[in-house]
Design a protein around this motif. Sequence first.
Motif, PDB file in Angstrom:
ATOM      1  N   ASP A  67       0.822  -1.347  -0.021  1.00 37.17           N
ATOM      2  CA  ASP A  67       0.143  -0.115   0.082  1.00 37.17           C
ATOM      3  C   ASP A  67       0.976   1.195   0.052  1.00 37.17           C
ATOM      4  OD1 ASP A  67      -2.275  -1.482   0.050  1.00 37.17           O
ATOM      5  OD2 ASP A  67      -2.711  -1.169   2.102  1.00 37.17           O
ATOM      6  N   TYR A  68       1.892   1.435   0.921  1.00 36.37           N
ATOM      7  CA  TYR A  68       2.746   2.308   0.825  1.00 36.37           C
ATOM      8  C   TYR A  68       3.414   2.775  -0.215  1.00 36.37           C
ATOM      9  CZ  TYR A  68       6.374   5.770   2.586  1.00 36.37           C
ATOM     10  OH  TYR A  68       6.892   6.916   2.523  1.00 36.37           O
ATOM     11  N   ILE A  69       4.044   1.687  -0.924  1.00 34.20           N
ATOM     12  CA  ILE A  69       4.835   1.760  -2.198  1.00 34.20           C
ATOM     13  C   ILE A  69       3.856   2.243  -3.357  1.00 34.20           C
ATOM     14  CG2 ILE A  69       6.168   0.453  -4.041  1.00 34.20           C
ATOM     15  CD1 ILE A  69       6.980  -1.182  -1.469  1.00 34.20           C
ATOM     16  N   ARG A  70       2.580   1.485  -3.446  1.00 34.33           N
ATOM     17  CA  ARG A  70       1.849   2.264  -4.601  1.00 34.33           C
ATOM     18  C   ARG A  70       1.619   3.683  -4.425  1.00 34.33           C
ATOM     19  NH1 ARG A  70      -1.819  -2.882  -3.324  1.00 34.33           N
ATOM     20  NH2 ARG A  70      -0.899  -4.410  -4.779  1.00 34.33           N
ATOM     21  N   VAL A  71       1.142   4.125  -3.104  1.00 37.23           N
ATOM     22  CA  VAL A  71       0.658   5.732  -3.032  1.00 37.23           C
ATOM     23  C   VAL A  71       1.874   6.522  -3.189  1.00 37.23           C
ATOM     24  CG1 VAL A  71       0.096   7.351  -1.101  1.00 37.23           C
ATOM     25  CG2 VAL A  71      -1.190   5.424  -1.194  1.00 37.23           C
ATOM     26  N   PHE A  72       3.139   6.081  -2.630  1.00 37.25           N
ATOM     27  CA  PHE A  72       4.489   6.834  -2.710  1.00 37.25           C
ATOM     28  C   PHE A  72       4.813   6.970  -4.272  1.00 37.25           C
ATOM     29  CE2 PHE A  72       8.991   7.043  -2.431  1.00 37.25           C
ATOM     30  CZ  PHE A  72       9.044   8.375  -1.766  1.00 37.25           C
ATOM     31  N   LEU A  73       4.965   5.788  -4.975  1.00 34.89           N
ATOM     32  CA  LEU A  73       5.465   6.103  -6.591  1.00 34.89           C
ATOM     33  C   LEU A  73       4.144   6.194  -7.340  1.00 34.89           C
ATOM     34  CD1 LEU A  73       7.459   2.436  -6.718  1.00 34.89           C
ATOM     35  CD2 LEU A  73       8.280   4.981  -6.608  1.00 34.89           C
ATOM     36  N   SER A  74       3.043   6.133  -7.023  1.00 36.28           N
ATOM     37  CA  SER A  74       2.088   6.446  -8.203  1.00 36.28           C
ATOM     38  C   SER A  74       1.946   7.972  -8.228  1.00 36.28           C
ATOM     39  CB  SER A  74       0.866   5.926  -7.813  1.00 36.28           C
ATOM     40  OG  SER A  74       0.165   6.446  -6.688  1.00 36.28           O
ATOM     41  N   GLY A  75       2.117   8.799  -7.274  1.00 39.73           N
ATOM     42  CA  GLY A  75       2.360  10.180  -7.153  1.00 39.73           C
ATOM     43  C   GLY A  75       3.540  10.797  -7.683  1.00 39.73           C
ATOM     44  N   ALA A  76       4.314   9.921  -7.759  1.00 44.73           N
ATOM     45  CA  ALA A  76       5.739  10.521  -8.222  1.00 44.73           C
ATOM     46  C   ALA A  76       5.987  11.068  -9.851  1.00 44.73           C
ATOM     47  CB  ALA A  76       6.895   9.332  -8.175  1.00 44.73           C
ATOM     48  N   SER A  77       6.831  12.106  -9.744  1.00 43.27           N
ATOM     49  CA  SER A  77       6.737  12.779 -11.040  1.00 43.27           C
ATOM     50  C   SER A  77       8.450  13.465 -11.003  1.00 43.27           C
ATOM     51  CB  SER A  77       5.928  14.135 -10.966  1.00 43.27           C
ATOM     52  OG  SER A  77       6.226  14.997 -12.077  1.00 43.27           O
ATOM     53  N   ASP A  78       8.941  12.912 -12.299  1.00 48.01           N
ATOM     54  CA  ASP A  78      10.404  13.493 -12.378  1.00 48.01           C
ATOM     55  C   ASP A  78      10.364  14.572 -13.270  1.00 48.01           C
ATOM     56  OD1 ASP A  78       9.595  11.919 -14.442  1.00 48.01           O
ATOM     57  OD2 ASP A  78      11.399  11.022 -14.895  1.00 48.01           O
ATOM     58  N   GLU A  79      11.341  15.576 -12.791  1.00 48.56           N
ATOM     59  CA  GLU A  79      11.275  16.952 -13.290  1.00 48.56           C
ATOM     60  C   GLU A  79      12.485  17.334 -13.566  1.00 48.56           C
ATOM     61  OE1 GLU A  79       8.387  18.612 -14.091  1.00 48.56           O
ATOM     62  OE2 GLU A  79       6.983  17.044 -12.987  1.00 48.56           O
ATOM     63  N   ILE A  80      12.883  18.203 -14.513  1.00 46.97           N
ATOM     64  CA  ILE A  80      14.285  18.693 -14.634  1.00 46.97           C
ATOM     65  C   ILE A  80      14.252  20.258 -14.253  1.00 46.97           C
ATOM     66  CG2 ILE A  80      16.123  19.312 -16.243  1.00 46.97           C
ATOM     67  CD1 ILE A  80      15.966  16.405 -15.579  1.00 46.97           C
ATOM     68  N   PRO A  81      14.729  20.907 -13.213  1.00 46.08           N
ATOM     69  CA  PRO A  81      14.646  22.382 -13.199  1.00 46.08           C
ATOM     70  C   PRO A  81      15.122  23.237 -14.242  1.00 46.08           C
ATOM     71  CG  PRO A  81      15.893  21.251 -11.491  1.00 46.08           C
ATOM     72  CD  PRO A  81      15.471  20.300 -12.460  1.00 46.08           C
ATOM     73  N   ASP A  82      14.397  24.403 -14.631  1.00 49.79           N
ATOM     74  CA  ASP A  82      14.840  24.857 -16.076  1.00 49.79           C
ATOM     75  C   ASP A  82      15.902  25.967 -15.488  1.00 49.79           C
ATOM     76  OD1 ASP A  82      13.914  27.293 -14.507  1.00 49.79           O
ATOM     77  OD2 ASP A  82      12.045  27.483 -15.825  1.00 49.79           O
ATOM     78  N   LYS A  83      16.492  26.807 -16.356  1.00 51.58           N
ATOM     79  CA  LYS A  83      17.829  27.612 -16.181  1.00 51.58           C
ATOM     80  C   LYS A  83      17.721  28.452 -14.790  1.00 51.58           C
ATOM     81  CE  LYS A  83      19.092  27.362 -20.905  1.00 51.58           C
ATOM     82  NZ  LYS A  83      18.852  27.917 -22.253  1.00 51.58           N
ATOM     83  N   GLN A  84      16.301  29.132 -14.665  1.00 55.02           N
ATOM     84  CA  GLN A  84      16.061  29.642 -13.625  1.00 55.02           C
ATOM     85  C   GLN A  84      15.965  28.935 -12.122  1.00 55.02           C
ATOM     86  OE1 GLN A  84      14.045  30.166 -16.477  1.00 55.02           O
ATOM     87  NE2 GLN A  84      15.342  31.777 -17.005  1.00 55.02           N
ATOM     88  N   GLY A  85      15.909  27.782 -12.349  1.00 54.99           N
ATOM     89  CA  GLY A  85      15.968  26.921 -11.070  1.00 54.99           C
ATOM     90  C   GLY A  85      14.485  26.559 -10.969  1.00 54.99           C
TER      91      GLY A  85
END
Length: 143
Positions: A67-85
């Motif tokens: 249950d914990y892993i499902r909630v934790f990973l299903s909400g995950a989003s990988d992002e790259i900061p732009d030039k302004q951070g």
Amino acid sequence: MFLGTYTPRLDEKGRLILPAKFREDLANGVVLTRGQERCIYVFGAREFESVHQQMRQAPLTSRQARDYIRVFLSGASDEIPDKQGRVTIPANLREYAGLDRDVTVIGAGDRAEIWDTEAWNSYLVEKESEFSSTDEEAIPGLF
């Protein structure tokens, strides 16, 4: 290591300017996900991989772990900061944490956390009295 408290604002597109002290550690990518107490956890990509590897050690037979892993990973989003951070906080995470414009970003050691400022202030008032009475059982070897 992530330390300190910062109060940036979300812009109209749901973007957050990362605190300058955090930018170097997060420049190669961040992972945002649901945190406990309705905040957003912010991990550097490498640290998130380490956390994921720890999760993989949990037995599949443990319902609480699944249950914990499902909630934790299903909400995950990988992002790259732009030039302004800046990073964009996805709408589902903004909703989860109740973020509007005023946010508080705190350093929590291996991660940063993004809180609605009002929620953070309430949490801090509630927990500061407990902080004063924390004993060795809470964090073994610290005191």
